[in-house]
Design a protein around this motif. Sequence first.
Motif, PDB file in Angstrom:
ATOM      1  N   CYS A 188      29.971  56.578  29.958  1.00 49.31           N
ATOM      2  CA  CYS A 188      29.643  55.358  29.574  1.00 49.31           C
ATOM      3  C   CYS A 188      30.513  54.434  28.531  1.00 49.31           C
ATOM      4  N   LYS A 189      31.727  54.341  29.061  1.00 50.16           N
ATOM      5  CA  LYS A 189      32.774  53.529  28.415  1.00 50.16           C
ATOM      6  C   LYS A 189      33.005  52.165  28.830  1.00 50.16           C
ATOM      7  N   TRP A 190      33.385  51.459  28.211  1.00 46.77           N
ATOM      8  CA  TRP A 190      33.695  49.794  28.483  1.00 46.77           C
ATOM      9  C   TRP A 190      35.202  50.229  29.090  1.00 46.77           C
ATOM     10  N   VAL A 191      35.400  49.399  29.926  1.00 51.81           N
ATOM     11  CA  VAL A 191      36.731  49.361  30.775  1.00 51.81           C
ATOM     12  C   VAL A 191      37.101  48.076  30.938  1.00 51.81           C
ATOM     13  N   THR A 192      38.449  47.733  30.917  1.00 51.71           N
ATOM     14  CA  THR A 192      38.983  46.249  31.294  1.00 51.71           C
ATOM     15  C   THR A 192      39.961  46.545  32.585  1.00 51.71           C
ATOM     16  N   ILE A 193      39.666  45.978  33.804  1.00 48.57           N
ATOM     17  CA  ILE A 193      40.411  45.979  34.930  1.00 48.57           C
ATOM     18  C   ILE A 193      41.035  44.787  35.381  1.00 48.57           C
ATOM     19  N   ASP A 194      42.135  44.854  35.732  1.00 45.43           N
ATOM     20  CA  ASP A 194      42.998  43.526  36.481  1.00 45.43           C
ATOM     21  C   ASP A 194      42.251  43.781  37.985  1.00 45.43           C
ATOM     22  N   TYR A 195      41.868  42.662  38.323  1.00 43.14           N
ATOM     23  CA  TYR A 195      40.775  42.602  39.612  1.00 43.14           C
ATOM     24  C   TYR A 195      41.540  41.318  40.591  1.00 43.14           C
ATOM     25  N   LEU A 196      41.742  41.792  41.771  1.00 40.33           N
ATOM     26  CA  LEU A 196      42.391  40.722  42.742  1.00 40.33           C
ATOM     27  C   LEU A 196      41.093  40.402  43.559  1.00 40.33           C
ATOM     28  N   ARG A 197      40.555  39.188  43.398  1.00 42.01           N
ATOM     29  CA  ARG A 197      39.651  38.540  44.004  1.00 42.01           C
ATOM     30  C   ARG A 197      39.750  38.167  45.273  1.00 42.01           C
ATOM     31  N   PHE A 198      38.606  37.961  46.053  1.00 38.27           N
ATOM     32  CA  PHE A 198      38.850  37.681  47.572  1.00 38.27           C
ATOM     33  C   PHE A 198      39.557  36.613  47.810  1.00 38.27           C
ATOM     34  N   ASP A 199      39.692  35.632  46.882  1.00 43.34           N
ATOM     35  CA  ASP A 199      40.324  34.146  47.062  1.00 43.34           C
ATOM     36  C   ASP A 199      41.877  34.556  46.759  1.00 43.34           C
ATOM     37  N   GLY A 200      42.376  35.716  46.427  1.00 38.37           N
ATOM     38  CA  GLY A 200      43.512  35.882  45.839  1.00 38.37           C
ATOM     39  C   GLY A 200      44.210  36.052  44.349  1.00 38.37           C
ATOM     40  N   GLU A 201      42.997  35.245  43.878  1.00 38.74           N
ATOM     41  CA  GLU A 201      43.345  35.359  42.379  1.00 38.74           C
ATOM     42  C   GLU A 201      43.122  36.425  41.613  1.00 38.74           C
ATOM     43  N   LYS A 202      43.882  36.949  40.741  1.00 40.35           N
ATOM     44  CA  LYS A 202      44.048  38.215  39.907  1.00 40.35           C
ATOM     45  C   LYS A 202      43.395  37.699  38.384  1.00 40.35           C
ATOM     46  N   LYS A 203      42.469  38.653  38.044  1.00 40.68           N
ATOM     47  CA  LYS A 203      41.689  38.360  36.718  1.00 40.68           C
ATOM     48  C   LYS A 203      41.537  39.972  36.076  1.00 40.68           C
ATOM     49  N   ALA A 204      41.641  39.517  34.821  1.00 44.50           N
ATOM     50  CA  ALA A 204      41.104  40.639  33.808  1.00 44.50           C
ATOM     51  C   ALA A 204      39.678  40.400  33.667  1.00 44.50           C
ATOM     52  N   ILE A 205      38.923  41.645  33.559  1.00 48.11           N
ATOM     53  CA  ILE A 205      37.473  41.636  33.777  1.00 48.11           C
ATOM     54  C   ILE A 205      37.084  42.558  32.740  1.00 48.11           C
ATOM     55  N   ARG A 206      36.337  42.455  31.851  1.00 50.41           N
ATOM     56  CA  ARG A 206      35.658  43.850  30.859  1.00 50.41           C
ATOM     57  C   ARG A 206      34.478  44.113  31.429  1.00 50.41           C
ATOM     58  N   ILE A 207      34.191  45.303  31.965  1.00 51.89           N
ATOM     59  CA  ILE A 207      33.200  45.691  32.781  1.00 51.89           C
ATOM     60  C   ILE A 207      32.443  46.972  31.791  1.00 51.89           C
ATOM     61  N   ALA A 208      30.999  47.391  32.110  1.00 53.09           N
ATOM     62  CA  ALA A 208      30.690  48.670  31.962  1.00 53.09           C
ATOM     63  C   ALA A 208      30.245  49.234  33.296  1.00 53.09           C
ATOM     64  N   PRO A 209      30.836  50.061  33.584  1.00 51.76           N
ATOM     65  CA  PRO A 209      30.797  50.630  34.926  1.00 51.76           C
ATOM     66  C   PRO A 209      29.556  51.475  35.128  1.00 51.76           C
ATOM     67  N   LEU A 210      28.923  51.468  36.024  1.00 56.03           N
ATOM     68  CA  LEU A 210      27.615  51.991  35.986  1.00 56.03           C
ATOM     69  C   LEU A 210      27.436  53.118  37.255  1.00 56.03           C
ATOM     70  N   SER A 211      28.128  52.780  38.445  1.00 53.34           N
ATOM     71  CA  SER A 211      27.837  53.560  39.531  1.00 53.34           C
ATOM     72  C   SER A 211      29.265  53.617  40.447  1.00 53.34           C
ATOM     73  N   MET A 212      29.668  54.645  41.125  1.00 52.74           N
ATOM     74  CA  MET A 212      30.619  54.576  42.179  1.00 52.74           C
ATOM     75  C   MET A 212      29.886  54.613  43.582  1.00 52.74           C
ATOM     76  N   ALA A 213      30.190  53.585  44.293  1.00 50.13           N
ATOM     77  CA  ALA A 213      29.281  53.625  45.738  1.00 50.13           C
ATOM     78  C   ALA A 213      30.078  53.565  46.589  1.00 50.13           C
ATOM     79  N   ILE A 214      29.724  54.312  48.010  1.00 53.92           N
ATOM     80  CA  ILE A 214      30.674  54.338  49.283  1.00 53.92           C
ATOM     81  C   ILE A 214      29.840  53.317  50.036  1.00 53.92           C
ATOM     82  N   TYR A 215      30.593  52.333  50.459  1.00 54.27           N
ATOM     83  CA  TYR A 215      29.990  51.265  51.510  1.00 54.27           C
ATOM     84  C   TYR A 215      31.074  51.228  52.821  1.00 54.27           C
ATOM     85  N   ASP A 216      30.386  51.338  53.768  1.00 55.94           N
ATOM     86  CA  ASP A 216      31.374  50.851  55.106  1.00 55.94           C
ATOM     87  C   ASP A 216      32.784  51.647  54.840  1.00 55.94           C
ATOM     88  N   HIS A 217      32.742  52.914  54.620  1.00 52.98           N
ATOM     89  CA  HIS A 217      33.764  53.720  54.243  1.00 52.98           C
ATOM     90  C   HIS A 217      34.605  53.165  53.219  1.00 52.98           C
TER      91      HIS A 217
END
Length: 325
Positions: free
Chosen positions: A160-189
């Motif tokens: 239950c630790k806060w995380v900062t990620i560099d995330y490449l959005r669908f439109d190609g923009e890269k953004k630093a986002i601070r998140i509280a990760p809650l689950s790891m999910a598998i969808y469509d492989h």
Amino acid sequence: MAAKLGESGRNAELHRATALLNELMDGKVHDRHSVSARWRISLPTADRDLKAIAKVRGVVKERQGKRSVYRFEPTMIHAALRHSSVIAACFGASLSSLFEGSVYGRNLHEARDFLVKHARRRKDFCNVDRKFVFVRRGGEGSLPDRAGELDDLLEAILGCKWVTIDYLRFDGEKKAIRIAPLSMAIYDHQLYVIARSEKQPWTAYRFCRIEKVEVEDKTFDYPSIEEYDPIKIFSERFGIFMSDNHDVEDIEVWLAERWKTYAKTHRWHPSQRTIETRDGVVVKLRVRACPEVEAWVLSFGEDAQVLAPVSLQERVLLRIEKMVK
């Protein structure tokens, strides 16, 4: 990548307990003096470790003269191990291809092999890799190159630790986002991190677009089941799309006659109802009418027609007109 924690305190106890259990399973016998000497710990600490490990099924404590010794008795596992449990582990190990190149892919096989080794009908599980198969579609393309980032995210989810990620959005923009990760999910492989950010209540971040992970020491309180229930959240969504910008609606889609058998035997969503008509079937869903629903309708080409709601009908028609142009 965040620095790993040193082996001290609770972590050291867990690693010691794991190593002790492995030695017992390999046939070694331990008492308080051998444990104390093996890991250079005090006798009271060795007593505490042995008391904890004695709770594990298969670990036996017995008297040999004046001393108490601990050993592992595999037959105690055999008696409790159901055939269906071994089969379940085989299904689980078949998912290892999604984690190819990471320690989790290997560990899924190791967990299955351990249960197979102690199965009462062990010979039934010959050629088990070919008897239980998961046919993946593409899979997680970021592994094994980003196995370290996966380790960090899993550490953050469990701790239950806060995380900062560099995330490449669908439109190609890269953004630093601070998140509280809650689950790891598998969808469509694919792997997704379900997280709460400082601006959004719940968002699904695709793991392959997470380019950097920094795990903080600061922790957060994991939300109650009333606040966060992933099963409930996805029950009104079609796929992994988590935005609340679209209302939950009753959706009706007609599919042509040649899709009748497929539609009657396939489930796209838990709310689905399939009704036969004279010239095909009508699939009814109650979900948010998001872009994924539009893409699903369009995947049937000329064999599909939106009956309701009108707003979805209009959006699909607009897409078709743009495709024609």
